[in-house]
Design an enzyme around this catalytic site. Structure first.
Site, short mmCIF file in Angstrom:
data_model
loop_
_atom_site.label_atom_id
_atom_site.label_comp_id
_atom_site.label_asym_id
_atom_site.label_seq_id
_atom_site.Cartn_x
_atom_site.Cartn_y
_atom_site.Cartn_z
N LYS A 56 -1.30 -1.30 -4.15
CA LYS A 56 -2.36 -0.30 -4.15
C LYS A 56 -1.67 1.05 -4.09
CE LYS A 56 -5.90 2.26 -2.31
NZ LYS A 56 -6.38 3.05 -1.18
N TYR A 115 0.89 -1.17 0.00
CA TYR A 115 0.00 0.00 0.00
C TYR A 115 0.92 1.21 0.00
CZ TYR A 115 -4.29 2.42 1.81
OH TYR A 115 -5.41 3.20 2.00
#
Lengths: 319, 319, 319, 319
Positions: free
Chosen positions: A165, A137
């Site tokens: 992400k 992330y």
């Protein structure tokens, strides 16, 4: 193998009662609404899922609710967000136990370090839950470290990372990452966390998106993804323009910044649309009230959405 | 009432075995050594106490060890460091249950917010454990928020905060804070987290210091504090100059930055001095090895300290 | 009225001889090559035009050369980049005298201030040269201020600003700016300074682009703009993908960062392609040499461009 | 050789008439007042001397006035502040021609680069004016580069730098710099740019100070320096405490930040004390007015200074 994580995977916003408890009824309404809209997966306990505000007990409660409600209809990614490796690993093991399809972890934060620590962090997490796909992330605004593209691709090739992400708001780096990933045989599933420039990310070659705004309006993001898959860029642009206009809900509140304005506006919009019963926020953040609720309502109406509740009702839904 | 928190209050460095477990024997040696040196208190689970790296179970284990070893000889402040309010409150309640003399909390981190959230955060923590003195930990390098002096003094006057541990490295703001605090009747105990400019903080009017380096050498900091209390500034300067020379242990390691260099050097020095059995670091950080251990040893010898172990032995103390 | 500033407007890279003088022959070759490729304008003395490195005399020399060579074939925007208002106004008056079609100014830099000063800065510049279209240059990486969209649109509506050159790398803000500008009747011409995500900026509604890479290869950017105008997004994407691959010239040099890597790679590529005689850089920056020149050459060949000179010849072109 | 640059060397604030011209009469009053107070030198065209706001013509006018008024009574350092090397060298040559005792230059700014460029920048400036002592001005808040201590000492040992004006507000680095400089044989004269923690810098071993506040009140800084030289630290502390209280003039204005608050308050205080005829600021900054002037006056009175003009008169001194 990670193709199941392509497409639109909204980061799930968590509904609270006026007392600050998880609002299970609203949660069911919201998750079912997104699945019905055709999303390809759900990401719970992301930044907008108030992971940083939730105790471990609350995190477990949220995961259990999501798993029960989703019931296998779409894959569920679970955010395992904490300061350093061993704390993240605890969350990862719990996520695995509760049935997560994949987990999502940031770079370490709070303590200062370098890229050697970042790399070892992801390797140790993967070693702890080797069967569970691990997404990095990339969210420097929260963790104050930008994950370098070459490190991500290296960890992808080594089987440590299944995907990324990208919430870095650095579209230049993202395009280079897409290119490097393709050259390496596409080991990583690359998801953009953008909301108003998803069209550009799709042109760059993103494998999907994780837009918080899809909690408010998933259908537009689903249509945009399908159009992108079909190479129908005119439709992509049209949908993105409409969603960008809707995203103005986060810029109209005044006197509040950050999470309180962003997720605060999402929850307010969802309450106005009848999806959530309240727009309650987790401590120490206060819910939007009065003129700020009206401003959000104004944006919803401007883009053509129909309100189920009045601004006054939403203002009154919290203490 | 908070005068018991004046003076030298080292942030406790946590010893680990080569397997990464808490090294109880080394812990006893280190804490007793600091108490024998005359420190006025101890602060466990601060940033250098690897709070961010420790699971909740590990945090409890550390607090229990510290409380048992200290056994009331000096006050013990406990760091309750976590991302947002409700997570901090859980730590605060546990610290209270385990016998903490006071707790220490930072501004919220990870999620973005504003000063309204920061203020409410401290108020809610205080409401949750009203009897326990609450110190604000101003450490922008970790939490990316600088606590404003006027907010701190306001929370002091309101009885929310008992003091501040200032690790902001902003000595200008600290001097103004001291002044504002005095004008308000001195509601806050103001401790500097500096190590090499503690003399300046004492001239500015600090009520004490929280120097990580005191784990390596507490006697100098105790002498400096006593001299400052006596207005013997020439001695203050002499002690600070010597301690600043010793602090070079954190600047000599190469190829490593942040926590790994700073606390890494502290642990290495303590192992070389025979206080810790190893210089093991928490995952994902690696311990100093080889030339970096030699560089630390060189500084220790340069300032006149006697090594109990060779650099090779310390290098070999971890895997 | 400002439609003449739509389309592809490259920021002109300045060629130097090995002695650091302006290389007039190379300058003619480069500018004519871009105009022949079909660019819609030229922006001289931008950041990549080494404005910050050039004395006032050198700036005048560059403008005079550009005006003479271009000879009215396309509009010429001139960068008036300096720390504060009165210094910028001096440059603006000189640019006007030398025949600039428009001028480009950043927010004030070096001294600290707020938005009141930024607004007054632009207003005072406009008052000093009221007939000359004024573009705001939003480049926080250099001036450490992000220009807010609402201020820009306000200054557009007031007739102070004619447009914006957005080099903020904040595509979310840019999309909102486009939208706000449209709602206000499109007072501003909005140009993106991106190079590898221009496709996204065009989908967002940019009126054109100012890509430094167009000095190396203008034809691709011209084709991309024409395709965007025609709504042929598949071609837009294809051209952008190719240009993004070419842009890798700025990421392959090692041991050098910032301007030396970025503009250093542009100049090196232009020397390899036979457009510039040298890849000389302005003091204190050193030109790329040896393996870094070879790395740039490798990228050029990979994307299908033909070298006019060998890496060794380019390495030898400077001292 | 550079001992003549030890002691108190105020950065000269530049008085302007209400029309924005240099106010020669006020300039004479202010410079004579500081020299009479016993300062050891003067530094003109520093950040607070509005160098960034002044055109080249204005800079020359300021230097000429300072040189004429000072007339050899104390050494005069001249700031040669500009974006990159060749622009700085132009200023340096002019400063030399006008009789500067030494020059002061920052790291390059605006364009991005690395330490190789910073080092070459200072070497090239020194080569251009080899006879003129060159001070490095470490002011990351303006130029966004922190000068590393080891580079500064290296340039000192090589005869490139004569000293450092440290405005980095990083007292830890400054203490290490003092120590490294001493170990290298003290090639550099080290001046702190602090105002309220000068006592700490003197304890750390600074060779002098460059406090902007000395424009308002030089006598306190002179007394503090003499006390520090005599090892009378109690007096040092007493003087610093009083000057810190006076420095509150920069924190009391509201609705204004940065240069407008800081130098704005200095000019306002000097106007209230009858030293300057106006508190006029350079474009685009507005002078303090109304309640902000009253707030500054309140601080002056609180620390025991006598006003020569009323707040109303000072408010009315500008348009």
């Amino acid at each position: 193998m990670t193709e199941k994580f392509h497409g639109v995977i909204p980061p799930v916003v968590t509904p609270l009662t006026a007392d600050g408890e998880v609002d299970v009824v609203s949660f069911e309404r919201s998750l079912n609404r997104m699945i019905d809209a055709g999303v390809d997966g759900l990401f719970t306990l992301g930044s907008s899922g108030e992971v940083a505000f939730s105790t471990d007990k609350r995190r477990r409660e949220i995961i259990e609710n999501v798993m029960r409600i989703v019931d296998g209809r779409v894959p569920v990614l679970v955010g395992c967000i904490d300061t350093e490796t061993n704390r993240v690993i605890e969350h990862a093991k719990e996520a695995k136990e509760l049935g997560a399809s994949a987990i999502v972890a940031t770079a370490p934060f709070y303590a200062l370090g370098g890229m050697a620590e970042v790399e070892r962090h992801f390797r140790l997490i993967h070693e702890a839950v080797p069967d569970l796909p691990l997404f990095a992330y990339d969210i420097p605004v929260c963790v104050h470290t930008k994950l370098p593209g070459n490190l991500l691709v290296k960890l992808g090739k080594d089987g440590v990372l299944a995907g990324v992400k990208d919430s870095s708001n650095d579209d230049v780096s993202f395009r280079f990452l897409v290119d490097d990933n393709n050259k390496a045989g596409h080991p990583l599933t690359l998801l953009t966390g953008q909301e108003v420039v998803v069209d550009g990310a799709y042109m760059a070659g993103a494998d999907g998106s994780v837009p918080g705004l899809a909690n408010v309006e998933a259908t537009g993001y689903v249509r945009m993804w399908k159009a992108a898959q079909a190479g129908d860029w005119a439709t992509v642009k049209k949908e993105q323009d409409w969603l960008a206009a809707l995203m103005r809900i986060v810029t109209v509140p005044s006197g509040v910044a950050g999470f309180g304005a962003g997720v605060g506006a999402f929850k307010t919009a969802m309450a106005l649309l009848g999806v959530f019963d309240t727009n309650q926020m987790p401590d120490p953040v206060c819910p939007l009230k009065g003129e700020n609720v009206e401003a959000v309502a104004g944006v919803l109406k401007e883009v053509g959405l129909t309100l189920a509740k009045s601004p006054q009702e939403v203002s009154d839904s919290t203490k």
